[in-house]
Design an enzyme around this catalytic site. Structure first.
Site, PDB file in Angstrom:
ATOM      1  N   HIS A   1     129.017  91.074 -33.420  1.00 14.92           N
ATOM      2  CA  HIS A   1     127.728  91.331 -32.780  1.00 14.92           C
ATOM      3  C   HIS A   1     126.682  90.290 -33.158  1.00 14.92           C
ATOM      4  O   HIS A   1     125.902  89.837 -32.318  1.00 14.92           O
ATOM      5  CB  HIS A   1     127.221  92.720 -33.179  1.00 14.92           C
ATOM      6  CG  HIS A   1     127.883  93.834 -32.441  1.00 14.92           C
ATOM      7  ND1 HIS A   1     128.119  93.785 -31.085  1.00 14.92           N
ATOM      8  CD2 HIS A   1     128.364  95.023 -32.865  1.00 14.92           C
ATOM      9  CE1 HIS A   1     128.716  94.909 -30.705  1.00 14.92           C
ATOM     10  NE2 HIS A   1     128.877  95.669 -31.765  1.00 14.92           N
TER      11      HIS A   1
ATOM     12  N   ARG B   1     144.746  61.401 -28.455  1.00 13.34           N
ATOM     13  CA  ARG B   1     145.403  60.844 -29.646  1.00 13.34           C
ATOM     14  C   ARG B   1     146.160  61.943 -30.394  1.00 13.34           C
ATOM     15  O   ARG B   1     145.551  62.854 -30.948  1.00 13.34           O
ATOM     16  CB  ARG B   1     144.372  60.215 -30.567  1.00 13.34           C
ATOM     17  CG  ARG B   1     143.574  59.082 -29.952  1.00 13.34           C
ATOM     18  CD  ARG B   1     142.520  58.589 -30.934  1.00 13.34           C
ATOM     19  NE  ARG B   1     141.754  57.464 -30.441  1.00 13.34           N
ATOM     20  CZ  ARG B   1     140.629  57.567 -29.750  1.00 13.34           C
ATOM     21  NH1 ARG B   1     140.147  58.765 -29.469  1.00 13.34           N
ATOM     22  NH2 ARG B   1     139.988  56.489 -29.339  1.00 13.34           N
TER      23      ARG B   1
ATOM     24  N   ARG C   1     148.945  60.028 -26.138  1.00 14.42           N
ATOM     25  CA  ARG C   1     149.530  58.916 -26.887  1.00 14.42           C
ATOM     26  C   ARG C   1     150.286  59.461 -28.088  1.00 14.42           C
ATOM     27  O   ARG C   1     149.732  60.213 -28.895  1.00 14.42           O
ATOM     28  CB  ARG C   1     148.436  57.951 -27.345  1.00 14.42           C
ATOM     29  CG  ARG C   1     148.998  56.678 -27.984  1.00 14.42           C
ATOM     30  CD  ARG C   1     147.892  55.731 -28.384  1.00 14.42           C
ATOM     31  NE  ARG C   1     147.158  56.211 -29.550  1.00 14.42           N
ATOM     32  CZ  ARG C   1     146.073  55.607 -30.039  1.00 14.42           C
ATOM     33  NH1 ARG C   1     145.589  54.541 -29.438  1.00 14.42           N
ATOM     34  NH2 ARG C   1     145.459  56.082 -31.103  1.00 14.42           N
TER      35      ARG C   1
ATOM     36  N   GLU D   1     148.153  46.432 -25.922  1.00 19.37           N
ATOM     37  CA  GLU D   1     147.167  46.151 -26.962  1.00 19.37           C
ATOM     38  C   GLU D   1     147.532  44.930 -27.815  1.00 19.37           C
ATOM     39  O   GLU D   1     146.852  44.631 -28.785  1.00 19.37           O
ATOM     40  CB  GLU D   1     146.985  47.384 -27.872  1.00 19.37           C
ATOM     41  CG  GLU D   1     148.290  47.901 -28.441  1.00 19.37           C
ATOM     42  CD  GLU D   1     148.144  49.273 -29.082  1.00 19.37           C
ATOM     43  OE1 GLU D   1     147.052  49.579 -29.592  1.00 19.37           O
ATOM     44  OE2 GLU D   1     149.123  50.032 -29.070  1.00 19.37           O
TER      45      GLU D   1
ATOM     46  N   GLY E   1     144.440  48.949 -24.657  1.00 22.67           N
ATOM     47  CA  GLY E   1     143.709  49.254 -25.881  1.00 22.67           C
ATOM     48  C   GLY E   1     142.905  48.044 -26.293  1.00 22.67           C
ATOM     49  O   GLY E   1     143.426  47.119 -26.944  1.00 22.67           O
ATOM     50  N   SER E   2     141.644  48.021 -25.914  1.00 22.94           N
ATOM     51  CA  SER E   2     140.850  46.798 -26.085  1.00 22.94           C
ATOM     52  C   SER E   2     140.517  46.505 -27.546  1.00 22.94           C
ATOM     53  O   SER E   2     140.246  45.345 -27.901  1.00 22.94           O
ATOM     54  CB  SER E   2     139.564  46.884 -25.259  1.00 22.94           C
ATOM     55  OG  SER E   2     138.807  48.016 -25.625  1.00 22.94           O
ATOM     56  N   ASN E   3     140.517  47.521 -28.410  1.00 23.98           N
ATOM     57  CA  ASN E   3     140.183  47.285 -29.824  1.00 23.98           C
ATOM     58  C   ASN E   3     141.200  46.350 -30.475  1.00 23.98           C
ATOM     59  O   ASN E   3     140.860  45.279 -30.986  1.00 23.98           O
ATOM     60  CB  ASN E   3     140.137  48.611 -30.594  1.00 23.98           C
ATOM     61  CG  ASN E   3     139.012  49.502 -30.135  1.00 23.98           C
ATOM     62  OD1 ASN E   3     138.205  49.109 -29.307  1.00 23.98           O
ATOM     63  ND2 ASN E   3     138.960  50.709 -30.661  1.00 23.98           N
ATOM     64  N   ASP E   4     142.466  46.793 -30.476  1.00 27.69           N
ATOM     65  CA  ASP E   4     143.496  45.982 -31.119  1.00 27.69           C
ATOM     66  C   ASP E   4     143.728  44.681 -30.367  1.00 27.69           C
ATOM     67  O   ASP E   4     144.005  43.637 -30.971  1.00 27.69           O
ATOM     68  CB  ASP E   4     144.812  46.768 -31.215  1.00 27.69           C
ATOM     69  CG  ASP E   4     144.816  47.732 -32.399  1.00 27.69           C
ATOM     70  OD1 ASP E   4     143.867  47.678 -33.198  1.00 27.69           O
ATOM     71  OD2 ASP E   4     145.759  48.540 -32.518  1.00 27.69           O
TER      72      ASP E   4
ATOM     73  N   CYS F   1     141.549  52.340 -22.251  1.00 22.95           N
ATOM     74  CA  CYS F   1     141.094  53.474 -23.060  1.00 22.95           C
ATOM     75  C   CYS F   1     140.460  53.012 -24.363  1.00 22.95           C
ATOM     76  O   CYS F   1     140.196  53.822 -25.244  1.00 22.95           O
ATOM     77  CB  CYS F   1     142.256  54.423 -23.352  1.00 22.95           C
ATOM     78  SG  CYS F   1     143.638  53.643 -24.220  1.00 22.95           S
TER      79      CYS F   1
END
Length: 794
Positions: A422, A512, A579, A681, A702-705, A752
């Site tokens: 409640h 992920r 992934r 990547e 995967g643009s980071n790696d 992504c």
């Protein structure tokens, strides 16, 4: 529908939903379900109810009404002490007053007919004529008495129920909501008890209480009588059931959270209102098991959906399981009045501006807001005046009696309670963030201490040290402009999935798996596969974590299934690209038992990860557990919107090996509509795009790696991090190569990585290149969408 408005007592089976003015919302609903839903599988215990006419006659004929109105006319409900004194005085008048003789006689006759002369136990429940309304829930304001035995005790309980119309919380709530006191009457239902003291009981909603997502049934459950869950005195088990999967005859339980369930309420030694129930400890073995089976959850969810369909709206339902017969009963049902009535076209997001604040404690989050202020630890109602506007109310547990002071608080924190109690309902209605079930917040926090209470990060709420800056973003999503490509979302946290569905989207471009492993499992898969050979202290820690599941391996697979299926159900009509795990060795080592199995690498980012790990001899059995979970989600649950993504594929030969391994584990590309995407990547992925695409159905970049490996830098290094930019010409050239190869092959290509979330101009460039989709972090979706629409218009 009942015919006589002058009746004093009426059987529940003669009532319907239109009889609210006669017997209040709850009792009218009980009658409606008995009359119309019994043949559809909804079981409701029978009984009878006193009417509003009986209540009004009781107050008028005894002169109580004038005395009560005189007391309330000058009362300032914000004066907590005066409110308590006045409420107690009025309740005492009512309890000490005799019931009218004809009312008492009719109650006696109805009870005799109901019991057949047997010594039965009943519940005496309250139902007000102004409750469960669209703009006011009146949740938990009047009393319920369980295990009442004997007609004399029933008569006393009825007067106690009548008196509860003048609880402090009820008086204050009516004033704040603008209801006249004399305009509200009370009905008392006398209902045959369900013996849940030997079973379980709880509350369920036909939507998610935090996000308003209406494609699930949310069930809470604990052992014993249901008042412990309703009051918030126990941390219950929690379950989510997918309505669509249930309707399709598929496995439908998509989430399980094990509650502590330390206490339970059982029958007391007497059937009086003061000794009818008692609280006892729950055996440890029972605490470590879920209180409901899959079959029982399915049965409950079916009844909930039947009730929702009949009423045509989201419902808040109390239920009880008879432990002797294993029958499940519905004991109350009312409309849900908070989330179902919010404007779904307006997005309100609270964002905390820190990543390194100290967490003091955590619990279950109520609402999705953030509050900050000074801690005020309150142990009972007599200390309410300690809480000033903007303070953070901290207590062992709250109940609706505390409503007058809850509205002053910027946030609420409790040791005990679940998300359907409640007090949680009142906190949502007031719009106050609350964190319940913290365990020992009253010990960890210090009176007067500055804290920030965040319910904006998922199911788990965090109490941070000091008052931290946060922002509130409000956006309207009514008229989102069209774009030339799809905008998807990166979602790793299943806790937030239901709320993210409110944003415009084309599905999940990156889910992920390692986030699910880290957050919901926390144990290295090798440790679960080798439990018998683990050091004792690690084995004991794992045993506690896997409580409620059949085996260590079942725990791992089941939790993966829960996380993946939650995402898939949330985005049921859209693709969900999952992934496979992409932990690096140092990250796997941080899991429980992980240091026993992981190598020590100088540069884990370039080491044992992704596809190389899957096909290796010493990790393949762990990868096969992931495959088992994906196969169950897709084939058994029928969630074929789930697609698979393979990260960090170094060579074309490695690509072929992974595809072969997936097929051996029942995940054959193209079978049952399965698409398998490769994470693009590494520079080699773009350079040999055509060769890699022979094995996959497309790329997700995967643009980071890709940026790190193209420019040869570590973006976590402060010395060279200024050179990290996904818009570098070399990176863009590789991006173009990958996009062109996918378009030439007629295959999917999306991105992504973090880049488009951080740089809307990069997202626009990708749109010009003909990319199929851009998957963004949820907090950047709206801003990026509007930016792209503006650039496209130019």
């Amino acid at each position: 529908m009942a015919a006589q408005s002058t009746a004093l007592v009426i059987n529940l089976d003669q009532l319907g939903k239109d009889d609210i003015e006669m017997v209040g919302g709850k009792n009218a609903s009980l009658g409606e379900m008995i009359s119309h839903l019994s043949d559809l599988g909804v079981s409701v215990p029978g009984g009878f109810a006193t009417t509003s006419n009986a209540f009004n006659r009781f107050l008028n004929e005894t002169g109580l009404l004038d005395k009560i109105n005189s007391e309330l006319k000058t009362l300032d409900v914000n004066d907590v002490k005066k409110l308590a004194e006045t409420g107690k005085k009025i309740r005492t008048w009512i309890i000490e007053q005799e019931l009218p003789s004809d009312l008492e006689q009719e109650v006696r006759q109805s009870f005799e007919t109901m019991s057949g002369g047997d010594d039965i136990a009943v519940a005496v429940r309250s139902s007000a004529t102004a409750e469960d309304l669209p703009d006011a829930s009146f949740a938990g304001q009047q009393e319920t008495f369980l295990n009442i035995r004997g007609i004399d005790n029933v008569l006393i309980a009825i007067k106690e129920v009548f008196a509860s119309l003048y609880n402090d919380r009820a008086i204050s709530y009516r004033v704040h909501k603008g209801f006249e006191h004399e305009g509200v009457a009370l009905s008392a239902a006398v209902q045959r008890m369900v013996r849940s003291e030997t079973g379980a009981a709880g509350v369920m909603f036909t939507l998610d209480t935090e996000s308003g997502f209406d494609q699930v049934v949310f069930i809470t459950s604990s052992y014993g009588l249901g008042e412990m869950v309703v009051q918030g005195a126990v941390n219950p088990d929690e379950f989510y059931i997918s309505k669509q999967l249930l309707a399709n005859g598929k496995p439908s339980v998509i989430r399980r959270n094990l509650g502590s369930k330390h206490k339970k309420m059982i029958y007391g030694d007497e059937g009086s209102t003061t000794k009818s129930v008692k609280t006892v400890d729950v055996e440890k073995q029972d605490r470590m098991q879920f209180s409901l089976s899959t079959e029982e959850l399915t049965s409950l969810a079916k009844q909930a959906m039947t009730i929702e369909k009949h009423y045509g709206q989201a419902m808040d339902i109390e239920w009880a399981k008879d432990g002797d017969t294993n029958e499940i009963f519905i004991v109350q049902a009312r409309p849900e009045t908070v989330k179902s009535r919010q404007d779904s076209n307006v997005m309100e997001r609270y964002i905390i501006n820190t990543t390194d604040a100290k967490i003091l404690c955590e619990g279950r989050s109520i609402g999705q807001r953030i509050g900050a202020g000074k801690v005020r630890i309150v142990s009972n109602l007599n200390e309410m005046d300690k809480v000033q506007d903007g303070d953070v109310l901290v207590s062992d547990m709250t109940d609706p009696d505390w409503e007058p002071v809850m509205k002053r608080a910027s946030a609420i924190i409790t040791n005990r309670g679940g998300r359907t109690c409640h007090a949680a309902i009142i906190a949502r209605e007031l719009g106050v963030p609350a964190i319940v079930g913290c365990g020992n917040a009253t010990e960890l926090l210090v009176d007067g201490q500055d804290v920030t209470v965040s319910c904006a990060e998922g199911d788990t709420g965090f109490i941070y040290e000091s008052q931290i800056d946060f922002e509130i973003q409000t956006n309207s999503v009514e008229s989102m402009p069209d774009l030339a490509f799809k905008i998807m979302m990166n979602v790793g946290n299943p806790d937030r999935a239901f709320s993210f569905t409110q944003m415009p989207n084309e599905g999940i471009g990156l889910a992920r798996l390692e986030f699910i492993i880290n957050r919901m499992i926390g144990v290295h898969p090798k440790a679960l596969l080798n439990m018998n050979s683990l050091p004792r202290e690690i084995s004991q820690a794992i045993q506690e974590r896997i409580a409620g599941y059949a085996s260590p391996v079942d725990f791992y697979v089941d939790k993966l299934v829960e996380g993946i299926s939650t995402l898939a159900v949330a985005f049921m009509d859209q693709p969900v690209i999952v992934r496979m795990s992409d932990f690096k060795s140092n990250e796997y080592a941080n899991l429980l038992g992980g240091k026993l199995y992981e190598p020590s690498e100088e540069n884990p980012m370039l080491g044992f990860r992704g596809a190389s790990r899957y096909v290796s001899d010493n990790f393949r059995d762990c990868f096969e557990l992931e495959c088992k979970a994906l196969k169950r989600v897709r084939d058994e649950m029928g969630l074929t919107n789930v697609e698979i993504m393979i990260p960090f594929v170094r060579t074309v030969d490695e690509a072929a090996q992974v595809i072969e391994l997936l097929e051996k584990n029942g995940l054959k590309r193209g079978e049952n509509g399965l698409r398998i995407i490769m994470m693009c990547e590494l520079p080699t992925n773009a350079l040999l795009a055509e060769e890699f695409l022979e094995h996959f159905d497309g790329f997700s970049i995967g643009s980071n790696d890709l940026t790190q490996l193209t420019l040869g830098l570590d973006r976590d290094s402060g010395i060279v991090s200024h050179l990290f930019d996904e818009r570098d010409p070399a990176v863009k050239k590789l991006l173009s190569m990958a996009i062109d190869a996918c378009r030439k092959a007629g295959k999917y290509v999306g991105i992504c990585g973090q880049g488009p979330s951080d740089h809307p101009d990069l997202a626009f460039w990708l749109m010009e290149q003909g990319i199929s989709s851009v998957s963004l972090n949820p907090d950047s979706v709206l801003d990026t969408w509007f930016f792209l629409a503006g650039e496209e218009a130019k």
